[in-house]
Write a protein that holds these residues in place. Structure first.
Motif, PDB file in Angstrom:
ATOM      1  N   UNK A 259      15.789  18.792 140.066  1.00 42.96           N
ATOM      2  CA  UNK A 259      16.410  18.325 141.307  1.00 42.96           C
ATOM      3  C   UNK A 259      16.412  16.795 141.439  1.00 42.96           C
ATOM      4  N   UNK A 260      15.295  16.108 141.184  1.00 43.93           N
ATOM      5  CA  UNK A 260      15.340  14.638 141.294  1.00 43.93           C
ATOM      6  C   UNK A 260      16.300  14.010 140.282  1.00 43.93           C
ATOM      7  N   UNK A 261      16.363  14.578 139.087  1.00 46.19           N
ATOM      8  CA  UNK A 261      17.285  14.065 138.068  1.00 46.19           C
ATOM      9  C   UNK A 261      18.721  14.277 138.526  1.00 46.19           C
ATOM     10  N   UNK A 262      19.017  15.472 139.017  1.00 44.86           N
ATOM     11  CA  UNK A 262      20.366  15.781 139.493  1.00 44.86           C
ATOM     12  C   UNK A 262      20.766  14.854 140.642  1.00 44.86           C
TER      13      UNK A 262
ATOM     14  N   UNK B  38      17.170  10.385 134.918  1.00 43.29           N
ATOM     15  CA  UNK B  38      18.119   9.894 133.941  1.00 43.29           C
ATOM     16  C   UNK B  38      17.733   8.515 133.426  1.00 43.29           C
ATOM     17  N   UNK B  39      18.171   8.255 132.215  1.00 47.62           N
ATOM     18  CA  UNK B  39      17.888   7.002 131.528  1.00 47.62           C
ATOM     19  C   UNK B  39      19.204   6.292 131.243  1.00 47.62           C
ATOM     20  N   UNK B  40      19.196   4.966 131.237  1.00 44.75           N
ATOM     21  CA  UNK B  40      20.426   4.269 130.876  1.00 44.75           C
ATOM     22  C   UNK B  40      20.760   4.506 129.405  1.00 44.75           C
ATOM     23  N   UNK B  41      22.033   4.569 129.112  1.00 45.31           N
ATOM     24  CA  UNK B  41      22.478   4.744 127.731  1.00 45.31           C
ATOM     25  C   UNK B  41      22.445   3.405 127.001  1.00 45.31           C
TER      26      UNK B  41
ATOM     27  N   UNK C 198      27.061   5.394 131.208  1.00 42.88           N
ATOM     28  CA  UNK C 198      26.581   6.697 130.747  1.00 42.88           C
ATOM     29  C   UNK C 198      25.084   6.830 131.009  1.00 42.88           C
ATOM     30  N   UNK C 199      24.609   8.063 131.021  1.00 44.63           N
ATOM     31  CA  UNK C 199      23.191   8.336 131.231  1.00 44.63           C
ATOM     32  C   UNK C 199      22.701   9.327 130.187  1.00 44.63           C
ATOM     33  N   UNK C 200      21.389   9.342 129.999  1.00 39.00           N
ATOM     34  CA  UNK C 200      20.751  10.288 129.086  1.00 39.00           C
ATOM     35  C   UNK C 200      19.573  10.925 129.802  1.00 39.00           C
ATOM     36  N   UNK C 201      19.269  12.164 129.413  1.00 37.88           N
ATOM     37  CA  UNK C 201      18.094  12.863 129.927  1.00 37.88           C
ATOM     38  C   UNK C 201      17.308  13.345 128.714  1.00 37.88           C
ATOM     39  N   UNK C 202      16.111  12.819 128.555  1.00 37.64           N
ATOM     40  CA  UNK C 202      15.228  13.308 127.498  1.00 37.64           C
ATOM     41  C   UNK C 202      14.868  14.742 127.830  1.00 37.64           C
TER      42      UNK C 202
END
Length: 169
Positions: free
Chosen positions: A3-6, A47-50, A56-60
């Motif tokens: 939920x926090x990531x979303x 999310x992490x910066x690309x 863009x974003x990335x999620x480990x």
């Protein structure tokens, strides 16, 4: 967990794909990769910066047992998603690194495309883990599920192949 990531992604106009949410949140799927992965484990952060595009974003979501390879859900600002991997942990900002002669070495920001979706990544990961176990246990091909044999077959060039890449029968 997601939920926090979303929520953070929604602010950037992005969303988590359904296959990612199913893998991470469904009780029957959560940590299924961990159980088959030879010490690899689920680790959801983002999310992490690309490193490729600031929009863009990335999620480990998964890392090997020694954190040598990390797998990320890559969310392109167009709405497309894929799985990428890197030997870099983008969740931490490393300090300066030094080479063997004391020179400053800039950290690499490379990512590598792995699969077009989380579902395909998970299927391949699980199939290859089961095939690796079968090899170690010296199972015969006739003892393997047909789906595993079909997956294994994609590594063998077709009979129409010519040249040095052709495998003997």
């Amino acid at each position: 967990m997601t939920d926090p990531i979303a929520s953070d992604l929604a602010r950037d106009g992005l969303s988590l794909p359904a296959d990612f949410l199913a893998l991470i949140t469904r009780a029957d799927l959560h940590r299924c990769l961990d159980r088959e992965g030879g010490g690899a484990w689920t680790d959801v952060t983002g999310p992490l910066p690309s490193p490729v595009d600031p929009a863009d974003r990335m999620v480990l979501f998964f890392r090997d047992q020694q954190s040598c390879i990390m797998w990320y859900l890559y969310l392109h600002h167009s709405g497309q998603a894929a799985v990428v991997c890197s030997d870099r942990d983008f969740t931490v900002e490393p300090g300066l690194r030094y080479g063997p002669d004391g020179e400053i070495v800039l950290p690499r920001r490379e990512i590598f495309w792995t699969a077009p979706s989380v579902e395909i990544f998970a299927y391949r990961f699980l199939a290859e883990a089961r095939l690796t176990l079968a090899i170690h246990e010296k199972q015969r091909a006739g003892e393997l599920d047909p789906e595993l044999l079909a997956h294994l077959a994609h590594y063998v060039p077709s009979s129409s192949s010519e040249g040095c890449g052709r495998m003997p029968r």
